[in-house]
Design an enzyme around this catalytic site. Structure first.
Site, PDB file in Angstrom:
ATOM      1  N   LYS A   1       0.859  -1.189   0.000  1.00  0.00           N
ATOM      2  CA  LYS A   1       0.000   0.000   0.000  1.00  0.00           C
ATOM      3  C   LYS A   1       0.888   1.229   0.000  1.00  0.00           C
ATOM      4  CE  LYS A   1      -1.942   2.719   2.960  1.00  0.00           C
ATOM      5  NZ  LYS A   1      -2.010   4.005   2.182  1.00  0.00           N
TER       6      LYS A   1
ATOM      7  N   GLU B   1       9.228   0.829  11.333  1.00  0.00           N
ATOM      8  CA  GLU B   1      10.246   1.880  11.304  1.00  0.00           C
ATOM      9  C   GLU B   1       9.490   3.192  11.463  1.00  0.00           C
ATOM     10  OE1 GLU B   1      12.049   4.955  10.327  1.00  0.00           O
ATOM     11  OE2 GLU B   1      12.216   4.184   8.284  1.00  0.00           O
TER      12      GLU B   1
ATOM     13  N   CYS C   1      12.838  10.816   8.818  1.00  0.00           N
ATOM     14  CA  CYS C   1      12.585  10.261  10.147  1.00  0.00           C
ATOM     15  C   CYS C   1      13.818  10.327  11.036  1.00  0.00           C
ATOM     16  CB  CYS C   1      12.086   8.827  10.035  1.00  0.00           C
ATOM     17  SG  CYS C   1      13.215   7.744   9.121  1.00  0.00           S
TER      18      CYS C   1
ATOM     19  N   GLU D   1       8.336  15.458  16.677  1.00  0.00           N
ATOM     20  CA  GLU D   1       8.900  15.309  15.337  1.00  0.00           C
ATOM     21  C   GLU D   1       8.216  16.312  14.409  1.00  0.00           C
ATOM     22  OE1 GLU D   1      10.148  11.606  12.468  1.00  0.00           O
ATOM     23  OE2 GLU D   1       8.163  11.563  13.357  1.00  0.00           O
TER      24      GLU D   1
END
Length: 532
Positions: A223, A299, A333, A430
């Protein structure tokens, strides 16, 4: 094997990835965020759109519902294409095709050498069409074209060649037992792998997940992120041209609450791999547990410390810290998003970090020399601006930036904050954007404690000339990767993953193969063995 580096021109001692990277990372004449004509008149991408449907059982098909959704050009917010919108029914179709291909098809029954040849042919095809693939990636994502063409697509190719090399080296063991038995282990493909990739590095995350899964003999349902569905469809077409059997690789574009939930919950999916936010990762893990307890690789997010020690060469440290944070529009990230600088060099660092941010070239990612393109979409754009406002309201000093760049698209000025405290949101969350937060520290014990005081543990950077300092920090920092005097140094063989809430498991390298294999023990009695 040469290490692939996403490093800039930090110093002559740091190798470059390719001939164009050194020039690419230098500021190219846009000063103090002056409006670039490229923002007003976007360059026409040098690629034509060919694939906007779902890929199921080797065929491009419409979604079962007939629905589509727009994918947008981040430079303008305008529609690139309307892409087939997959949902639960389409996931069922894709999983059924993958299951049949695994249970009845030739892929897992092929010799490892035959699978290897197909993967190598695929890598050759991607290399042949590198310009077209890179242009599509930039058009859909907004990252600089030179980054796509000189760094990311070559790394995609390298990863597939790396795992092609592993296909005929996957084997079990013969194990001595306490008695007359022959004991061996078999490393078997796990089955149907469901994979969900993010929008910040669509092609690289495709490679990190699909390549090891295929090398081990599995089938895949992928996906894509709804923001960036296009490049995966193009390369998957090339994968079939390379000889991949029908049903082995299936691609469903769609949204998390529909297609994503259906994939995670599917009882006929044997394995999940997800890259994305920590909050979404928790939901993926929960759905996997509530369905068939399928194993999950995650992750997830990060708030990685970048530590500049008192003995640092400040000019080099500024350049490396700038790269660690601003690469890929800050949408990374493992970005070095908490820049800890020793008090002895803090003031000098701030002035030079500000000057470097002002020098950063921002504009149309198809224009030569651009270091920074637009953010991915309006939602991310507004989120970043909200964090910038939070920084000023909480008492941090806005050294430069802090606003949109230009009048069109999702461009944000490179932003630098000083006087940042650990309890501020900009030092905890973040941000996923071009916002550098610079914090001051006094000694190693203090910075180790503060750097580890985070729910994340994906990566860390250390800049020092002292070997003892480097050794102390590399062992003390609770992170899956610690870069010493470099940053974003990646290689197909180097494992990547996080501690704490930055994820579960490792991707890349030999470690990633374990995600897609089952270990079976086989025990057979021995009659009158000559030896044990």
């Amino acid at each position: 094997m040469a290490t692939r580096r996403i490093s800039s021109h930090i110093s002559r001692s740091l190798p470059l990835l390719s001939r164009g990277v050194k020039q690419f990372y230098r500021g190219r004449g846009i000063h103090r965020y002056s409006t670039s004509p490229a923002l007003e008149d976007p360059i026409k991408p040098p690629v034509s759109l060919q694939y906007d449907k779902l890929l199921i059982n080797g065929q491009f098909v419409n979604s079962a519902s007939g629905k589509t959704f727009p994918t947008l050009d981040p430079r303008t917010g305008e529609v690139i294409a309307n892409v087939a919108e997959g949902d639960a029914e389409d996931i069922n179709r894709a999983v059924s095709a993958a299951r049949k291909a695994f249970d009845e098809g030739p892929w897992p029954k092929m010799t490892a050498y035959e699978r290897q040849k197909i993967m190598l042919r695929f890598a050759d095809l991607v290399e042949k069409y590198i310009d077209e693939i890179a242009a599509l990636e930039t058009w859909d994502n907004g990252k600089p074209y030179e980054q796509s063409a000189q760094i990311e697509v070559p790394m995609f190719v390298r990863i597939f060649r790396y795992y092609a090399g592993w296909t005929d080296k996957i084997h079990g063991l013969t194990i001595p037992a306490d008695g007359p038995h022959h004991v061996q282990t078999l490393h078997e493909p796990i089955g149907v792998a469901g994979q969900i990739i993010p929008w910040n590095f669509p092609l690289l995350m495709y490679a990190w997940k699909v390549a090891p899964a295929l090398a081990c003999g599995n089938t895949v349902v992928l996906k894509t992120a709804e923001q960036t569905p296009l490049s995966a469809l193009l390369v998957s077409k090339l994968l079939h041209e390379a000889g991949l059997p029908e049903g082995v690789m299936n691609v469903v574009s769609g949204f998390g609450p529909t297609a994503g939930v259906a994939l995670c919950s599917h009882m006929d999916v044997d394995k999940l791999a997800f890259t994305g936010s920590t909050d979404t990762g928790k939901m993926v893990l929960e759905l996997a547990a509530k369905s068939n307890l399928k194993p999950v690789t995650l992750e997830l997010g990060g708030k990685s410390p970048f530590i500049v020690c008192k003995d640092a060469d400040v000019d080099k440290a500024v350049e490396l810290a700038h790269f660690a944070l601003f690469f890929n529009q800050g949408q990374c990230c493992c970005a070095g998003s908490r820049t800890y600088v020793h008090e002895n060099v803090y003031d000098e660092f701030i002035e030079k970090a500000k000057a470097r941010a002002l020098k950063r070239s921002v504009g149309d990612p198809f224009k030569a020399g651009m270091e920074q393109g637009p953010q991915i979409d309006e939602k991310q754009f507004e989120k970043i601006l909200k964090y910038i406002r939070s920084g000023t309201e909480s008492g941090a000093t806005l050294e430069t930036g802090g606003d949109r760049f230009g009048t069109k698209g999702y461009y944000i000025q490179p932003t630098v904050f000083s006087d940042v405290k650990d309890d501020m949101l900009i030092a905890q969350d973040e941000i996923f954007g071009p916002v550098q937060t610079v914090l001051k520290f006094k000694d190693l014990d203090e910075v180790i404690r503060r750097a580890n005081n985070s729910r994340y543990g994906l990566a860390a950077g250390v800049f020092t000339q002292n070997l003892d300092t480097a050794n102390t920090l590399m062992r003390a920092l609770r992170a899956g990767t610690v870069w010493i005097n470099c940053y974003d140094t990646f290689d197909a063989a180097i494992p990547f993953g996080g501690y704490k809430m930055s994820g579960i498991g490792r991707e890349k390298g030999e470690y990633s193969l374990k995600n897609y294999l089952q270990v079976k023990a086989v025990v057979t009695p021995l009659k009158n063995p000559a030896w044990l």
